[in-house]
Design an enzyme around this catalytic site. Structure first.
Site, short mmCIF file in Angstrom:
data_model
loop_
_atom_site.label_atom_id
_atom_site.label_comp_id
_atom_site.label_asym_id
_atom_site.label_seq_id
_atom_site.Cartn_x
_atom_site.Cartn_y
_atom_site.Cartn_z
N ILE A 1 0.85 -1.19 0.00
CA ILE A 1 0.00 0.00 0.00
C ILE A 1 0.89 1.24 0.00
CG2 ILE A 1 -1.70 1.36 1.31
CD1 ILE A 1 -2.63 -1.35 2.56
N GLY A 2 1.96 1.19 0.77
CA GLY A 2 2.81 2.36 0.99
C GLY A 2 3.39 2.96 -0.29
N ASP B 1 10.24 3.36 6.44
CA ASP B 1 9.97 1.91 6.52
C ASP B 1 11.20 1.25 7.12
OD1 ASP B 1 8.74 -0.64 6.22
OD2 ASP B 1 7.71 0.08 4.42
N ARG C 1 -8.97 -10.67 9.45
CA ARG C 1 -8.26 -9.45 9.88
C ARG C 1 -7.80 -9.63 11.33
NH1 ARG C 1 -12.05 -6.84 6.47
NH2 ARG C 1 -11.10 -5.46 4.95
N ASN D 1 0.38 -6.87 13.62
CA ASN D 1 0.18 -5.44 13.36
C ASN D 1 -0.05 -4.60 14.61
OD1 ASN D 1 0.60 -6.12 10.76
ND2 ASN D 1 -1.43 -5.60 10.00
N ASN E 1 -4.43 -2.78 9.30
CA ASN E 1 -5.54 -3.61 9.80
C ASN E 1 -5.13 -4.43 11.01
OD1 ASN E 1 -8.02 -3.26 8.47
ND2 ASN E 1 -7.13 -4.05 6.58
N ASP F 1 -14.23 1.31 2.00
CA ASP F 1 -15.59 0.75 2.05
C ASP F 1 -16.54 1.62 1.22
OD1 ASP F 1 -14.59 -1.18 3.80
OD2 ASP F 1 -15.01 0.07 5.54
N HIS G 1 -14.55 -1.36 10.18
CA HIS G 1 -13.85 -1.59 8.92
C HIS G 1 -13.49 -3.07 8.75
CE1 HIS G 1 -11.50 -0.82 5.39
NE2 HIS G 1 -10.37 -1.16 5.97
N MET H 1 -6.73 0.45 -2.00
CA MET H 1 -6.55 0.99 -0.64
C MET H 1 -5.70 2.25 -0.68
SD MET H 1 -7.31 0.72 2.55
CE MET H 1 -7.09 2.47 2.86
#
Length: 312
Positions: free
Chosen positions: A14-15, A35, A88, A95, A120, A151, A178, A227
């Site tokens: 995603i980053g 990162d 998730r 996470n 997430n 969403d 979410h 995303m």
């Protein structure tokens, strides 16, 4: 007035696309990419794009403080992605630890930043971030956001496919949390007529759209590109609002009174954004009987997710 944006987890799935999209925003003057691996390469690559933002890469947790210092907006997609068969919740263990340690450093070096959480499970990671900030005495409920924009993006796309409308103009309010059953699409408020079968199919598809992507990617990850677009959309709306633009309303998972009576402290509804972040939390509005049932199914799940984050 310059805007400094930091992306934490900038080298991930995603980053990277998220960082590229942020670089394209002309209001962003500084873009800080952090990162634990590969950030110098991503930063070098993105820095060649001919827009004003000055790009700096930071690698390794010892450089996190420098990365976030003086940031106005911090976007956090850090963490591991979902693989087939993983819920998730399975992500939680990895996470949660990542988000907690990021929260500690952000609280120290950028206590006034607006923080957008993508990692997430959002229903749990936002409360984790809040708890760390409370312990360190810097929690501001108007500046912490769980990004639920995907969403709404999915809902707009799926509804427009059925109704033949332009997805960019198709507004669907989605409230709750979410993940899965905590996602409540309020199709009765769209102004469109649907059959009960359409409502049930659409609701399920919006709730479990992520699984569609996880399955299609066949073990290589989860939704990253859509995303990134959703995360950038929310960040850009917030940047506009911080700059004084009025009337900006986006759904987001925030500290809220909306479901307090049912024992839920964080809830996503339409939120008006302003120069201080959250300006006004809009009520859910009138629910259909079907949506009322969805709400009742969502509450215990949301409660458990939030508690899990708080207890962590």
């Amino acid at each position: 007035r310059g805007v400094k944006v930091a992306v934490l987890g900038a080298a991930g799935g995603i980053g990277q696309p998220l960082s590229l999209l942020v670089k394209l925003n002309p209001k962003v003057t500084e873009l800080s990419l952090f990162d634990i691996v590969n950030t110098p390469g991503v930063a070098a690559d993105i820095s060649h794009v001919n827009t004003p933002a000055k790009v700096t890469g930071f690698k390794g947790s010892e450089n996190l403080g420098a990365a976030v210092k003086d940031a106005n907006v911090i976007i956090i997609p850090a963490g591991v992605p979902r693989k087939p068969g993983m819920t998730r919740d399975d992500l939680f263990n990895t996470n949660a630890g990542i988000v907690k340690s990021l929260a500690e450093t952000v609280s120290r070096y950028a206590p006034n930043a607006h923080v957008l959480i993508i990692s997430n499970p959002v229903n749990s990671t936002v409360p984790i971030f809040a708890e760390v900030q409370k312990k360190l005495g810097v929690f501001n409920p108007n500046r912490l956001f769980g990004v639920t924009t995907l969403d709404v993006v999915r809902a707009s796309t799926f509804v427009s496919e059925i109704k033949g409308t332009n997805p960019e103009d198709t507004r669907v309010t989605v409230v709750g949390g979410h993940s899965g059953v905590t996602i409540l699409p309020l199709l009765s408020q769209t102004g469109f007529q649907f059959s009960q079968e359409e409502i049930e199919k659409l609701t399920h598809r919006i709730q479990f759209g992520g699984d569609e992507v996880v399955k299609a990617k066949d073990g290589t990850g989860s939704a990253t590109l859509s995303m990134a677009q959703a995360g950038a959309r929310f960040a850009f709306q917030l940047i506009e609002a911080l700059d004084g633009k009025k009337g900006i309303i986006e759904p987001t998972f925030v500290y809220s009174d909306i479901a307090k009576a049912d024992g839920v402290e964080f809830f996503s509804t339409n939120v008006e954004l302003g120069t201080e972040g959250v300006s006004k939390i809009h009520p859910i509005g009138i629910l259909s009987a079907y949506e009322q049932k969805l709400y009742e199914a969502a509450i215990p799940e949301l409660k458990a997710n939030i508690k899990k984050g708080v207890d962590f």
